[in-house]
Write a protein that holds these residues in place. Structure first.
Motif, PDB file in Angstrom:
ATOM      1  N   ARG A  34      70.717  24.318  13.162  1.00  0.00           N
ATOM      2  CA  ARG A  34      69.082  23.986  13.459  1.00  0.00           C
ATOM      3  C   ARG A  34      68.585  23.738  14.475  1.00  0.00           C
ATOM      4  O   ARG A  34      67.639  23.916  14.853  1.00  0.00           O
TER       5      ARG A  34
ATOM      6  N   LEU B 250      62.033  31.376  12.894  1.00  0.00           N
ATOM      7  CA  LEU B 250      61.901  30.952  11.480  1.00  0.00           C
ATOM      8  C   LEU B 250      62.647  32.279  10.700  1.00  0.00           C
ATOM      9  O   LEU B 250      61.960  33.443  11.104  1.00  0.00           O
TER      10      LEU B 250
ATOM     11  N   TYR C 158      50.247  27.885   3.283  1.00  0.00           N
ATOM     12  CA  TYR C 158      51.535  27.236   3.797  1.00  0.00           C
ATOM     13  C   TYR C 158      51.306  25.951   4.501  1.00  0.00           C
ATOM     14  O   TYR C 158      50.368  25.678   5.055  1.00  0.00           O
TER      15      TYR C 158
ATOM     16  N   PRO D  76      49.888  31.864  17.324  1.00  0.00           N
ATOM     17  CA  PRO D  76      50.244  32.058  15.987  1.00  0.00           C
ATOM     18  C   PRO D  76      51.647  32.517  15.847  1.00  0.00           C
ATOM     19  O   PRO D  76      52.344  32.827  16.798  1.00  0.00           O
TER      20      PRO D  76
ATOM     21  N   PHE E  93      60.169  30.628   3.544  1.00  0.00           N
ATOM     22  CA  PHE E  93      60.846  30.336   4.842  1.00  0.00           C
ATOM     23  C   PHE E  93      61.950  29.424   4.748  1.00  0.00           C
ATOM     24  O   PHE E  93      61.972  28.436   3.958  1.00  0.00           O
ATOM     25  N   GLY E  94      62.904  29.484   5.659  1.00  0.00           N
ATOM     26  CA  GLY E  94      63.752  28.442   6.101  1.00  0.00           C
ATOM     27  C   GLY E  94      63.391  27.409   6.925  1.00  0.00           C
ATOM     28  O   GLY E  94      62.341  27.335   7.292  1.00  0.00           O
ATOM     29  N   GLN E  95      64.288  26.576   6.911  1.00  0.00           N
ATOM     30  CA  GLN E  95      63.700  25.456   7.943  1.00  0.00           C
ATOM     31  C   GLN E  95      63.771  25.521   9.353  1.00  0.00           C
ATOM     32  O   GLN E  95      63.235  24.805  10.262  1.00  0.00           O
TER      33      GLN E  95
ATOM     34  N   LYS F  93      53.679  43.094   6.755  1.00  0.00           N
ATOM     35  CA  LYS F  93      52.958  42.246   7.840  1.00  0.00           C
ATOM     36  C   LYS F  93      52.156  41.443   7.216  1.00  0.00           C
ATOM     37  O   LYS F  93      51.186  41.623   6.504  1.00  0.00           O
ATOM     38  N   TYR F  94      52.287  39.688   7.301  1.00  0.00           N
ATOM     39  CA  TYR F  94      51.641  38.686   6.980  1.00  0.00           C
ATOM     40  C   TYR F  94      50.947  38.323   8.359  1.00  0.00           C
ATOM     41  O   TYR F  94      51.556  37.883   9.125  1.00  0.00           O
TER      42      TYR F  94
ATOM     43  N   LEU G 204      55.499  37.780  14.258  1.00  0.00           N
ATOM     44  CA  LEU G 204      56.614  38.754  13.665  1.00  0.00           C
ATOM     45  C   LEU G 204      57.419  39.530  14.522  1.00  0.00           C
ATOM     46  O   LEU G 204      56.820  40.279  15.432  1.00  0.00           O
TER      47      LEU G 204
ATOM     48  N   ASN H 161      59.266  20.120  12.753  1.00  0.00           N
ATOM     49  CA  ASN H 161      60.648  20.559  12.752  1.00  0.00           C
ATOM     50  C   ASN H 161      61.088  21.349  11.484  1.00  0.00           C
ATOM     51  O   ASN H 161      62.154  21.008  11.064  1.00  0.00           O
ATOM     52  N   GLN H 162      60.231  21.487  10.614  1.00  0.00           N
ATOM     53  CA  GLN H 162      60.528  22.228   9.431  1.00  0.00           C
ATOM     54  C   GLN H 162      60.067  23.644   9.113  1.00  0.00           C
ATOM     55  O   GLN H 162      59.283  24.116   9.834  1.00  0.00           O
ATOM     56  N   GLY H 163      60.457  24.446   8.384  1.00  0.00           N
ATOM     57  CA  GLY H 163      59.999  25.734   8.123  1.00  0.00           C
ATOM     58  C   GLY H 163      58.715  25.505   7.196  1.00  0.00           C
ATOM     59  O   GLY H 163      57.991  24.411   6.955  1.00  0.00           O
ATOM     60  N   LEU H 164      57.777  26.820   6.956  1.00  0.00           N
ATOM     61  CA  LEU H 164      56.648  26.729   6.079  1.00  0.00           C
ATOM     62  C   LEU H 164      57.034  26.786   4.596  1.00  0.00           C
ATOM     63  O   LEU H 164      57.909  27.450   4.178  1.00  0.00           O
TER      64      LEU H 164
ATOM     65  N   LYS I  94      49.175  30.598  -3.798  1.00  0.00           N
ATOM     66  CA  LYS I  94      48.661  32.287  -3.405  1.00  0.00           C
ATOM     67  C   LYS I  94      47.525  32.748  -4.296  1.00  0.00           C
ATOM     68  O   LYS I  94      47.431  32.327  -5.551  1.00  0.00           O
TER      69      LYS I  94
ATOM     70  N   GLN J 178      53.308  23.082   6.921  1.00  0.00           N
ATOM     71  CA  GLN J 178      54.610  23.080   7.752  1.00  0.00           C
ATOM     72  C   GLN J 178      54.616  21.351   8.131  1.00  0.00           C
ATOM     73  O   GLN J 178      53.869  20.888   8.786  1.00  0.00           O
TER      74      GLN J 178
ATOM     75  N   LEU K 255      55.434  27.150   0.965  1.00  0.00           N
ATOM     76  CA  LEU K 255      54.390  27.946   0.265  1.00  0.00           C
ATOM     77  C   LEU K 255      53.507  26.714  -0.631  1.00  0.00           C
ATOM     78  O   LEU K 255      54.262  26.150  -1.521  1.00  0.00           O
TER      79      LEU K 255
ATOM     80  N   PHE L  61      47.368  33.370   1.187  1.00  0.00           N
ATOM     81  CA  PHE L  61      48.306  32.243   0.953  1.00  0.00           C
ATOM     82  C   PHE L  61      48.239  30.882   1.790  1.00  0.00           C
ATOM     83  O   PHE L  61      47.529  31.150   2.863  1.00  0.00           O
TER      84      PHE L  61
ATOM     85  N   PHE M 264      49.159  35.549  10.098  1.00  0.00           N
ATOM     86  CA  PHE M 264      48.845  34.138  10.079  1.00  0.00           C
ATOM     87  C   PHE M 264      47.934  33.570  11.027  1.00  0.00           C
ATOM     88  O   PHE M 264      47.297  34.022  11.889  1.00  0.00           O
ATOM     89  N   GLY M 265      47.182  32.481  10.416  1.00  0.00           N
ATOM     90  CA  GLY M 265      46.012  31.729  11.198  1.00  0.00           C
ATOM     91  C   GLY M 265      46.738  30.649  12.220  1.00  0.00           C
ATOM     92  O   GLY M 265      48.111  30.774  12.227  1.00  0.00           O
ATOM     93  N   THR M 266      46.142  30.293  13.011  1.00  0.00           N
ATOM     94  CA  THR M 266      46.696  29.617  14.276  1.00  0.00           C
ATOM     95  C   THR M 266      46.975  28.147  13.647  1.00  0.00           C
ATOM     96  O   THR M 266      47.623  27.386  14.323  1.00  0.00           O
TER      97      THR M 266
ATOM     98  N   TYR N  15      60.762  35.371  12.367  1.00  0.00           N
ATOM     99  CA  TYR N  15      59.561  34.907  13.402  1.00  0.00           C
ATOM    100  C   TYR N  15      59.607  34.182  14.271  1.00  0.00           C
ATOM    101  O   TYR N  15      60.710  33.509  14.119  1.00  0.00           O
TER     102      TYR N  15
ATOM    103  N   PHE O 206      48.793  26.294   7.230  1.00  0.00           N
ATOM    104  CA  PHE O 206      48.747  27.667   7.727  1.00  0.00           C
ATOM    105  C   PHE O 206      48.123  28.510   6.750  1.00  0.00           C
ATOM    106  O   PHE O 206      48.591  28.573   5.443  1.00  0.00           O
TER     107      PHE O 206
END
Lengths: 112, 113
Positions: A9, A90, B36, A42, A103-105, B100-101, A45, B41-44, B49, B38, B46, B34, B103-105, A35, B90
Motif C-alpha cells: 500500500r 492504481l 467514481y 487527471p 480499481f484497487g486501493q 481507454k477511459y 493511463l 488514500n483509496q482507490g476509485l 454507470k 475516491q 464505481l 461513469f 477521466f475528468g480532473t 494508472y 470523478f
C-alpha cells in the motif's frame, strides 16, 4: 479476497532501487490496467493488458516495466525512478473493452 | 476523440442539502459514462454507470445521474448530503471496443455540518 488487491500500500524507494508493485484481481476479468494519479492531474493511463497481451502503452518511460503473467496478476517493475514519479499508482480491471473498471486501493509511492 | 469536463474543482454543501456535481462530455460515438468516488488514500469506487439503457441511472449511496444527450451532460446528484459523502468524485467516459477511459480532473466535495 474479493475485488482488486494491490501490494504494497505504501512504498518509499531511493532513485537507485528496484522494486515491484503487485496487483491481483479476483473478478474473473480479462483486462488489467495501470494508472498513475498525481496531485492536480487527471488520471494517466500507463498500460493495459487484455488476456495477458499488452494492448496499450501510453509513452511511459522505460524505467516502468509491466508484466502480466496471467489474467489475474499484473506487476509494475520500477527501477532508477525520479522524484517526479512519486504518485498513487492504481491498478484496475474490467471484463472487456468499454465496460466499467474496478480499481484497487492503490500504492502510494514516494521516491527519495 | 472523447473528453470529459468537470465544472468546479471544489464544491461545498451543507449537510442535508442537494448535491450537484457537473460533468460534460464530448464524444463522436455513443458514450459509456461513469461516476467514481475516491476517499483519501483509496482507490476509485464505481458509483454508477450509463451504457445506453435508461437515461436516469441510480447508483450506490443514494446517488443518481441523468444522461442528457442534447446537453452532452451527465451530472451527479443526491437529494440530501451526508458527512460521509465528503470525497473526490470523478466522471469518466469510454466507448465500446476501447480500453481507454477518459477521466475528468475531479471535484472535491466538502460537506459542512
Amino acid at each position: 479476497e474479493t475485488g482488486v488487491t494491490q501490494t504494497p500500500r505504501h512504498l518509499v524507494m531511493g532513485m537507485t532501487n528496484k522494486k515491484s508493485l503487485k496487483c491481483e484481481q479476483h473478478l474473473g476479468h480479462n483486462a488489467m490496467y495501470w494508472y498513475k494519479q498525481s496531485a492536480k492531474k487527471p488520471l494517466e493511463l500507463m498500460f493495459v493488458y487484455s488476456l495477458e497481451e499488452r494492448v496499450e502503452n501510453n509513452s511511459v518511460p522505460s524505467r516502468f516495466s509491466p508484466e502480466c503473467p496471467n489474467s489475474s496478476h499484473l506487476f509494475l517493475h520500477l527501477h532508477t525512478l525520479q522524484p517526479e514519479d512519486s504518485a498513487l499508482y492504481l491498478c484496475a480491471s474490467s471484463q472487456e473493452a468499454g465496460t466499467e473498471a474496478f480499481f484497487g486501493q492503490g500504492t502510494r509511492l514516494t521516491v527519495v | 476523440a472523447q473528453s470529459v469536463t468537470q465544472l468546479g474543482s471544489h464544491v461545498s454543501v451543507s449537510e442535508g442539502a442537494l448535491v450537484l456535481l457537473r460533468c460534460n462530455y464530448s464524444s463522436s460515438v455513443p458514450p459509456y459514462l461513469f461516476w467514481y468516488v475516491q476517499y483519501p488514500n483509496q482507490g476509485l469506487q464505481l458509483l454508477l454507470k450509463y451504457t445506453s439503457a435508461a437515461t436516469l441511472v441510480k447508483g450506490i449511496n443514494g446517488f443518481e445521474a441523468e444522461f442528457k444527450k442534447s446537453e452532452t451532460s451527465f451530472h451527479l446528484t443526491k437529494p440530501s448530503a451526508h458527512m460521509s459523502d465528503a470525497a473526490e468524485y470523478f466522471c469518466a467516459v469510454t466507448r465500446t471496443g476501447t480500453y481507454k477511459y477518459i477521466f475528468g480532473t475531479g471535484t472535491r466535495l466538502k460537506v459542512l455540518a
